[in-house]
Design an enzyme around this catalytic site. Structure first.
Site, PDB file in Angstrom:
ATOM      1  N   GLU A   1      47.290  41.202  43.943  1.00  0.00           N
ATOM      2  CA  GLU A   1      48.203  41.333  42.812  1.00  0.00           C
ATOM      3  C   GLU A   1      49.477  42.038  43.277  1.00  0.00           C
ATOM      4  O   GLU A   1      49.433  43.189  43.711  1.00  0.00           O
ATOM      5  CB  GLU A   1      47.547  42.140  41.695  1.00  0.00           C
ATOM      6  CG  GLU A   1      48.406  42.199  40.446  1.00  0.00           C
ATOM      7  CD  GLU A   1      47.815  43.074  39.350  1.00  0.00           C
ATOM      8  OE1 GLU A   1      47.336  44.179  39.669  1.00  0.00           O
ATOM      9  OE2 GLU A   1      47.863  42.665  38.181  1.00  0.00           O
TER      10      GLU A   1
ATOM     11  N   GLY B   1      44.643  49.195  33.555  1.00  0.00           N
ATOM     12  CA  GLY B   1      45.413  49.584  34.725  1.00  0.00           C
ATOM     13  C   GLY B   1      44.938  48.823  35.941  1.00  0.00           C
ATOM     14  O   GLY B   1      44.365  47.738  35.826  1.00  0.00           O
ATOM     15  N   GLY B   2      45.134  49.422  37.109  1.00  0.00           N
ATOM     16  CA  GLY B   2      44.831  48.730  38.357  1.00  0.00           C
ATOM     17  C   GLY B   2      43.345  48.711  38.677  1.00  0.00           C
ATOM     18  O   GLY B   2      42.572  49.549  38.193  1.00  0.00           O
TER      19      GLY B   2
ATOM     20  N   LYS C   1      46.032  58.900  26.635  1.00  0.00           N
ATOM     21  CA  LYS C   1      46.875  59.278  27.778  1.00  0.00           C
ATOM     22  C   LYS C   1      47.673  58.052  28.231  1.00  0.00           C
ATOM     23  O   LYS C   1      47.125  57.128  28.832  1.00  0.00           O
ATOM     24  CB  LYS C   1      46.071  59.820  28.960  1.00  0.00           C
ATOM     25  CG  LYS C   1      47.042  60.534  29.921  1.00  0.00           C
ATOM     26  CD  LYS C   1      46.496  60.763  31.298  1.00  0.00           C
ATOM     27  CE  LYS C   1      46.672  59.597  32.211  1.00  0.00           C
ATOM     28  NZ  LYS C   1      48.074  59.233  32.493  1.00  0.00           N
TER      29      LYS C   1
ATOM     30  N   GLU D   1      52.012  58.266  33.161  1.00  0.00           N
ATOM     31  CA  GLU D   1      53.010  59.316  33.411  1.00  0.00           C
ATOM     32  C   GLU D   1      54.400  58.722  33.611  1.00  0.00           C
ATOM     33  O   GLU D   1      55.406  59.405  33.439  1.00  0.00           O
ATOM     34  CB  GLU D   1      52.604  60.156  34.631  1.00  0.00           C
ATOM     35  CG  GLU D   1      52.524  59.408  35.965  1.00  0.00           C
ATOM     36  CD  GLU D   1      51.197  58.661  36.176  1.00  0.00           C
ATOM     37  OE1 GLU D   1      50.517  58.353  35.177  1.00  0.00           O
ATOM     38  OE2 GLU D   1      50.870  58.375  37.344  1.00  0.00           O
TER      39      GLU D   1
ATOM     40  N   GLU E   1      40.332  46.878  31.474  1.00  0.00           N
ATOM     41  CA  GLU E   1      41.271  45.745  31.551  1.00  0.00           C
ATOM     42  C   GLU E   1      42.068  45.935  32.825  1.00  0.00           C
ATOM     43  O   GLU E   1      42.922  46.821  32.892  1.00  0.00           O
ATOM     44  CB  GLU E   1      42.220  45.748  30.343  1.00  0.00           C
ATOM     45  CG  GLU E   1      41.564  45.477  29.014  1.00  0.00           C
ATOM     46  CD  GLU E   1      41.166  44.033  28.822  1.00  0.00           C
ATOM     47  OE1 GLU E   1      41.576  43.162  29.619  1.00  0.00           O
ATOM     48  OE2 GLU E   1      40.421  43.771  27.867  1.00  0.00           O
TER      49      GLU E   1
ATOM     50  N   THR F   1      41.814  51.964  40.332  1.00  0.00           N
ATOM     51  CA  THR F   1      41.584  53.043  39.358  1.00  0.00           C
ATOM     52  C   THR F   1      40.386  52.693  38.484  1.00  0.00           C
ATOM     53  O   THR F   1      39.567  53.560  38.161  1.00  0.00           O
ATOM     54  CB  THR F   1      42.834  53.262  38.479  1.00  0.00           C
ATOM     55  OG1 THR F   1      43.994  53.225  39.296  1.00  0.00           O
ATOM     56  CG2 THR F   1      42.772  54.562  37.735  1.00  0.00           C
TER      57      THR F   1
ATOM     58  N   CYS G   1      50.258  41.772  33.600  1.00  0.00           N
ATOM     59  CA  CYS G   1      48.924  41.534  34.183  1.00  0.00           C
ATOM     60  C   CYS G   1      48.608  40.050  34.234  1.00  0.00           C
ATOM     61  O   CYS G   1      47.920  39.588  35.136  1.00  0.00           O
ATOM     62  CB  CYS G   1      47.873  42.287  33.391  1.00  0.00           C
ATOM     63  SG  CYS G   1      47.936  41.946  31.632  1.00  0.00           S
TER      64      CYS G   1
HETATM   65  P1  NAD Z   1      47.134  52.577  37.316  1.00  0.00           P
HETATM   66  O1  NAD Z   1      45.711  52.203  37.502  1.00  0.00           O
HETATM   67  O2  NAD Z   1      47.850  53.207  38.448  1.00  0.00           O
HETATM   68  O3  NAD Z   1      47.277  53.618  36.111  1.00  0.00           O
HETATM   69  C1  NAD Z   1      46.872  53.316  34.796  1.00  0.00           C
HETATM   70  C2  NAD Z   1      46.599  54.600  34.049  1.00  0.00           C
HETATM   71  O4  NAD Z   1      45.491  55.269  34.639  1.00  0.00           O
HETATM   72  C3  NAD Z   1      47.752  55.606  34.063  1.00  0.00           C
HETATM   73  O5  NAD Z   1      47.801  56.237  32.812  1.00  0.00           O
HETATM   74  C4  NAD Z   1      47.310  56.595  35.150  1.00  0.00           C
HETATM   75  O6  NAD Z   1      47.863  57.870  35.015  1.00  0.00           O
HETATM   76  C5  NAD Z   1      45.808  56.630  34.934  1.00  0.00           C
HETATM   77  N1  NAD Z   1      45.009  57.020  36.094  1.00  0.00           N
HETATM   78  C6  NAD Z   1      45.337  56.958  37.417  1.00  0.00           C
HETATM   79  N2  NAD Z   1      44.297  57.388  38.166  1.00  0.00           N
HETATM   80  C7  NAD Z   1      43.298  57.717  37.312  1.00  0.00           C
HETATM   81  C8  NAD Z   1      41.954  58.192  37.475  1.00  0.00           C
HETATM   82  N3  NAD Z   1      41.424  58.413  38.675  1.00  0.00           N
HETATM   83  N4  NAD Z   1      41.199  58.380  36.373  1.00  0.00           N
HETATM   84  C9  NAD Z   1      41.691  58.126  35.140  1.00  0.00           C
HETATM   85  N5  NAD Z   1      42.961  57.686  34.922  1.00  0.00           N
HETATM   86  C10 NAD Z   1      43.741  57.477  35.992  1.00  0.00           C
HETATM   87  O7  NAD Z   1      47.855  51.269  36.799  1.00  0.00           O
HETATM   88  P2  NAD Z   1      49.413  51.054  36.532  1.00  0.00           P
HETATM   89  O8  NAD Z   1      50.097  50.959  37.865  1.00  0.00           O
HETATM   90  O9  NAD Z   1      49.898  52.029  35.520  1.00  0.00           O
HETATM   91  O10 NAD Z   1      49.414  49.610  35.814  1.00  0.00           O
HETATM   92  C11 NAD Z   1      49.469  48.422  36.502  1.00  0.00           C
HETATM   93  C12 NAD Z   1      48.120  47.749  36.504  1.00  0.00           C
HETATM   94  O11 NAD Z   1      47.650  47.562  35.178  1.00  0.00           O
HETATM   95  C13 NAD Z   1      48.157  46.357  37.110  1.00  0.00           C
HETATM   96  O12 NAD Z   1      47.078  46.187  37.998  1.00  0.00           O
HETATM   97  C14 NAD Z   1      47.994  45.444  35.891  1.00  0.00           C
HETATM   98  O13 NAD Z   1      47.449  44.187  36.182  1.00  0.00           O
HETATM   99  C15 NAD Z   1      47.118  46.256  35.014  1.00  0.00           C
HETATM  100  N6  NAD Z   1      47.200  45.794  33.629  1.00  0.00           N
HETATM  101  C16 NAD Z   1      46.169  45.044  33.117  1.00  0.00           C
HETATM  102  C17 NAD Z   1      46.235  44.560  31.808  1.00  0.00           C
HETATM  103  C18 NAD Z   1      45.123  43.719  31.219  1.00  0.00           C
HETATM  104  O14 NAD Z   1      45.186  43.417  30.046  1.00  0.00           O
HETATM  105  N7  NAD Z   1      44.114  43.332  31.976  1.00  0.00           N
HETATM  106  C19 NAD Z   1      47.368  44.843  31.036  1.00  0.00           C
HETATM  107  C20 NAD Z   1      48.407  45.594  31.588  1.00  0.00           C
HETATM  108  C21 NAD Z   1      48.314  46.068  32.889  1.00  0.00           C
END
Ligand code: NAD
Length: 486
Positions: free
Chosen positions: A380, A223-224, A171, A174, A245, A227, A279
């Site tokens: 962040e 992601g964040g 996934k 979006e 991550e 989440t 990130c």
């Molecule tokens: P996000 O957490 O909002 O979303 C990431 C993904 O998770 C998306 O596909 C989203 O649809 C999905 N998601 C959202 N809520 C969910 C839930 N409850 N259960 C399962 N999936 C869910 O993050 P973002 O805004 O897309 O990305 C930015 C973040 O990603 C930043 O914090 C950044 O630091 C982090 N990031 C980390 C790395 C790393 O290597 N550590 C790399 C890239 C980005």
């Protein structure tokens, strides 16, 4: 539009959502959106393909071949993929090309690694025992990626997961789903059997339904932090494996003895490449007294000259933020920094001109006079904003650099080789660069300390995340032991 891929079939589910070009605010495509039914179908297909299908019984070499063929297709379609990534994320076309080359190298690396480590023989201390450790796939893996490096972050998961013999449900975010749709088509073209690679699209609730699904054995998420916490909680039910991550608040420490021009040049790149939506962005500059004032002045002057624009314009040096909502969040941090007394040295506003009217642009922003209690230093921001803190002694620099709940990456700039090693050794971050910023290698582990996550991607550990270790113990000459006398 047939964007969901379940059990080898492309389908077009009920709801559709718009994908925007962040440089223009225009809709570039509509994509399908999965509901619970599609989540069930995709996990079910992956389950069947894992339990009954031939995939997990293929040899590691066969799986490596699939990855190698995919890498060749990525090379064939490089330009189209790079343009799509640029359109979808706002990054420059040059960055898009680098991303696709990096993705290709990740596939090549895991194609080579598949089967290299066949486990090990254990010395059981007995001539009549054969003891060995074998690696097996974990099962059905839910792979969830963010929007900043859509295809690259997904490749760090899907290549090792397949190399290990798992089946997967992908996934993408979006906000930026387009290149992942294409990747799934390439995996299919390369010969991935039905059910081995499934694709779901949609927002957080689709990801949440995947994570909660009892048919999923492992969740790998980038992601964040917020989440990540939810995902870990959901994965606790059924004690499913989880790899996270998450975010970063990365220190970039510059000593007065560093090569000044190079450190300055890299500090700009560290903070502003992809408008800071990285990130590992060098969002926290920590600069030694002797050069601090000059460094800040030069940094601000150069930040003011960065050409912001549409990623597809060859003159652009950094693109827009990914969405209006995300820009508003970053602007909120700028306001809070001003309210908390940081000194604005560059940017802090949207660029002016008709070409910027509809996109989600923001000027590269430099704050000096920052202190560790400010939200802009602690949280962040994930945008084109760099804060500068000042230090005197080496120990102060280390304390500042480690004063974060995150621990993803950091850098140290110095011409003193001993100091470089000392500081690198003292930093509590998953990656430390010495006199460099941002490079990573497919063959070297990537991941965070503290709130930056759990587990490692890339390198041999990136494959191990997707493997179970099984101990096979054979007694080659069993004789009765008469444990019980009766
Ligand atoms: P996000 O957490 O909002 O979303 C990431 C993904 O998770 C998306 O596909 C989203 O649809 C999905 N998601 C959202 N809520 C969910 C839930 N409850 N259960 C399962 N999936 C869910 O993050 P973002 O805004 O897309 O990305 C930015 C973040 O990603 C930043 O914090 C950044 O630091 C982090 N990031 C980390 C790395 C790393 O290597 N550590 C790399 C890239 C980005």
């Amino acid at each position: 539009m047939k964007d969901l891929h379940i059990d080898g079939i492309w389908s077009d589910a009920g709801n559709h959502s718009d994908v925007l070009n962040p440089a223009t605010g225009q809709v570039i495509e509509q994509v399908a959106e999965a509901g619970r039914e599609e989540v069930d179908a995709a996990v079910g297909a992956a389950r069947r393909a894992f339990d009954a299908g031939p995939w997990r019984r293929t040899t590691a070499l066969e799986r490596g071949e699939l990855l190698r063929r995919t890498a060749a297709l990525l090379v064939r379609d490089r330009e189209e993929l790079a343009r799509t990534e640029s359109l979808d994320t706002g990054k420059t076309l040059g960055e898009g090309r680098i991303d696709i080359d990096d993705v290709t190298n990740v596939f090549r690396y895991y194609a080579d690694l598949a089967g290299k480590d066949a486990g090990r023989l254990v010395d059981a201390g007995s001539a009549t025992v054969v003891s060995r450790i074998v690696h097996e796939p974990v099962g059905v893996c839910a792979l969830i990626a963010p929007w900043n490096y859509p295809l690259l972050q997904m490749s760090w998961k899907v290549a090792p997961a397949l190399a290990a013999g798992n089946t997967v449900v992908l996934k993408p975010s979006e906000v930026t789903p387009l290149t992942t749709i294409k990747l799934v088509a390439l995996l299919e073209e390369a010969g991935a059997p039905p059910g081995v690679v499934n694709l779901l699209l949609g927002p957080g609730h689709v990801g949440a339904a995947m994570v909660e699904h009892p048919g999923v054995d492992l969740v790998s998420f980038t992601g964040g932090y917020a989440t990540g916490e939810k995902i870990m909680t959901a994965a606790a039910k059924g004690v499913r494996r989880v790899a996270l991550e998450l975010g970063g608040k990365n220190p970039n420490v510059v000593f007065a003895d560093a090569d000044y021009d190079t450190a300055l040049d890299y500090a700009l790149m560290a903070a502003f490449v992809h408008s800071g939506q990285v990130c590992s962005a060098g969002a926290r500059l920590i600069v030694q007294d002797g050069i601090h004032d000059r460094f800040v002045a030069d940094l601000a002057a150069r930040a003011d000259r960065i050409r912001v624009g549409d990623g597809l314009d060859p003159a652009t040096e950094t693109g827009p933020l990914v969405s209006a909502q995300h820009r508003a969040k970053v602007e909120g941090y700028i306001e809070s920094a001003l309210a908390e007394g940081a000194t604005l040295r560059a940017g802090g506003k949207r660029p002016e001109g008709p070409e910027y009217e509809n996109g989600f642009f923001l000027r590269p922003t430099v704050f000096s006079g920052c202190t560790r209690d400010m939200a802009i230093v602690r949280e962040e921001v994930f945008g084109p904003v760099v804060t500068v803190e000042r230090f005197t002694e080496e120990a102060d620099a280390i304390a500042l650099a480690n004063d974060t709940e995150y621990g993803l990456a950091g850098a140290v700039w110095t011409s003193d080789a001993s100091r470089a090693q000392r500081v690198a050794g003292a930093l509590r971050h998953g990656t430390v660069w010495i006199n460099d910023y941002h490079p990573y290698l497919p063959q070297a582990e990537w991941g965070g300390f503290g709130k930056s996550g759990i587990g490692r991607e890339l390198g041999p550990s990136g494959l191990a995340e997707y493997q179970e270790s099984k101990h096979v113990y054979q007694n080659i000459d069993p004789v009765p032991q008469h444990w019980f006398k009766g």
